[in-house]
Design a protein around this motif. Structure first.
Motif, short mmCIF file in Angstrom:
data_model
loop_
_atom_site.label_atom_id
_atom_site.label_comp_id
_atom_site.label_asym_id
_atom_site.label_seq_id
_atom_site.Cartn_x
_atom_site.Cartn_y
_atom_site.Cartn_z
N MET A 74 -27.45 -4.98 26.13
CA MET A 74 -27.65 -5.23 24.71
C MET A 74 -27.72 -6.72 24.42
N SER A 75 -26.95 -7.54 25.15
CA SER A 75 -26.92 -8.97 24.88
C SER A 75 -28.25 -9.64 25.19
N GLU A 76 -29.10 -9.00 26.04
CA GLU A 76 -30.37 -9.58 26.41
C GLU A 76 -31.52 -9.08 25.52
N LYS A 77 -31.24 -8.17 24.62
CA LYS A 77 -32.27 -7.63 23.76
C LYS A 77 -32.70 -8.68 22.73
N THR A 78 -33.99 -8.76 22.46
CA THR A 78 -34.48 -9.67 21.45
C THR A 78 -35.14 -8.89 20.32
N TYR A 79 -35.17 -9.52 19.14
CA TYR A 79 -35.70 -8.87 17.95
C TYR A 79 -36.79 -9.75 17.34
N ARG A 80 -37.97 -9.14 17.14
CA ARG A 80 -39.09 -9.86 16.54
C ARG A 80 -38.89 -9.86 15.02
N VAL A 81 -38.79 -11.06 14.44
CA VAL A 81 -38.46 -11.15 13.02
C VAL A 81 -39.53 -11.92 12.25
N VAL A 82 -39.61 -11.61 10.97
CA VAL A 82 -40.48 -12.30 10.03
C VAL A 82 -39.60 -12.93 8.96
N GLN A 83 -39.88 -14.18 8.62
CA GLN A 83 -39.20 -14.83 7.50
C GLN A 83 -40.08 -14.72 6.26
#
Length: 351
Positions: A1-10
């Protein structure tokens, strides 16, 4: 879980949104893939430049349709006022939404919008969450956290103190009504007064967490005027006009006051106010009257040179941002603080 990344929009890059850009650029848990702006001068600029950091390779756009069509896990939505239809479009497009703009806890005032958000979340298989500093943290999470260590609660008081001139909030002067005639200020609608339904969400969250029901929320407003002109970077607050304001909201349970919110906003020191209110430094103060009487204060730190800063925009942004992974990993729906439980921030300890 610590290596998971999340694609985000501002979504928007005001004071809170810029904190988001800087954090997403520095935290390896997040991959900033899009930035939406509404100011023409920002269009086409690198998001890093807008946020005051080196370029990050993400170019700001005002094309909302391209953002909605983008592949992303979450949108950090930070306009001052939330547009429910836009948020629902984002949710239906398959993007989770975390916001600082409202809808913190289900109340009757937000029933229609809440139903729309729930339906959009189910359609898109996504989740929605709102957080911040107040509402969204100081007036709900902190009182409930403090309640865990007491035996009996007679009353809960949440006091917010903000010095608008010293806390990098000069843009608040006009829309908060500073510089207005006192009688007009007390008889006409005020921004904080109109926002009482948003703060009341925190009261309802505390009440729900304690297993009681609020009968009604009442309000009171007072103002103090400037003894002398108050000069600031954007102009002047004239002598004899409103220079401080006290909002007092009370949630009544079983016919007695149980939760009180005090919003104390000022632009000057007590010796330049009539009456001479001394609010002290900017802070959030949570007091439980009961057994045992208990108090908690949240405030910025004094620097070695004696100056004091209030990280209000940082707190507002991070209170929501740190919930993004948990929101993305949760089942679809409108997730309140009570639904999320103890948020587990990720990527805060960095090399």
């Amino acid at each position: 879980m610590s290596e998971k990344t999340y694609r985000v929009v501002q979504w928007m890059t005001g004071d809170v949104g810029q904190v988001g850009v800087r954090h997403f650029a520095d935290n390896p848990v997040f991959d900033l893939v899009g930035v939406l702006v509404h100011t023409p001068e920002k269009v086409g600029k690198d998001a890093g430049e807008i946020a005051g950091i080196p370029p990050i390779g993400v170019i700001a756009t005002d094309d909302a349709e391209s953002i909605i069509a983008m592949d992303a896990d979450c949108v950090f939505y930070t306009p001052i006022i939330m547009d429910v239809d836009t948020v629902c479009r984002l949710l239906r497009s398959g993007k989770n939404v975390v916001t600082t703009s409202g809808f913190f806890h289900p109340t009757d005032d937000f029933r229609e919008g809440g139903d729309m958000i729930r339906a959009a979340s189910q359609h898109g298989g996504t989740s929605f969450h709102a957080g911040g500093i107040h509402p969204g943290y100081a007036g709900d999470i902190l009182p409930l956290t403090l309640a865990r260590i007491v035996n009996r609660i007679d009353k809960i008081r949440v006091v917010e103190v903000v010095n608008v001139l010293s806390d990098a909030a000069l843009d608040h002067i006009d829309w908060l009504g500073f510089g207005k005639d006192k009688n007009k200020f007390l008889t006409e609608p005020t921004i904080l007064g109109l926002g009482v339904t948003f703060f009341a969400q925190s009261m309802h969250m505390v009440a729900d967490g304690l297993g009681v029901t609020i009968d009604e929320v009442t309000s009171d407003l007072q103002a103090a005027v400037a003894v002398d002109d108050i000069t600031h970077e954007l102009g002047v607050i004239p002598r004899g006009t409103v220079a401080a304001q006290r909002h007092h909201w009370t949630a009544h349970v079983d016919g007695r006051p149980l939760i009180e919110f005090h919003a104390l906003y000022t632009t000057t020191s007590a010796d330049n106010l009539d009456p001479p209110w001394d609010f002290g430094k900017t802070r959030y103060r949570i007091v439980i009257d009961g057994d045992p009487p208990t108090e908690l204060t949240l405030q910025g730190l004094e620097h070695p040179d004696g100056t004091f800063s209030h990280p209000g925009y940082d707190w507002t942004a991070m209170g929501a941002i740190n919930a993004i992974p948990d929101v993305c990993d949760a089942a679809p729906g409108w997730l309140t603080h009570l639904d999320l439980g103890l948020v587990q921030p990720r990527g805060l300890v960095r090399k």
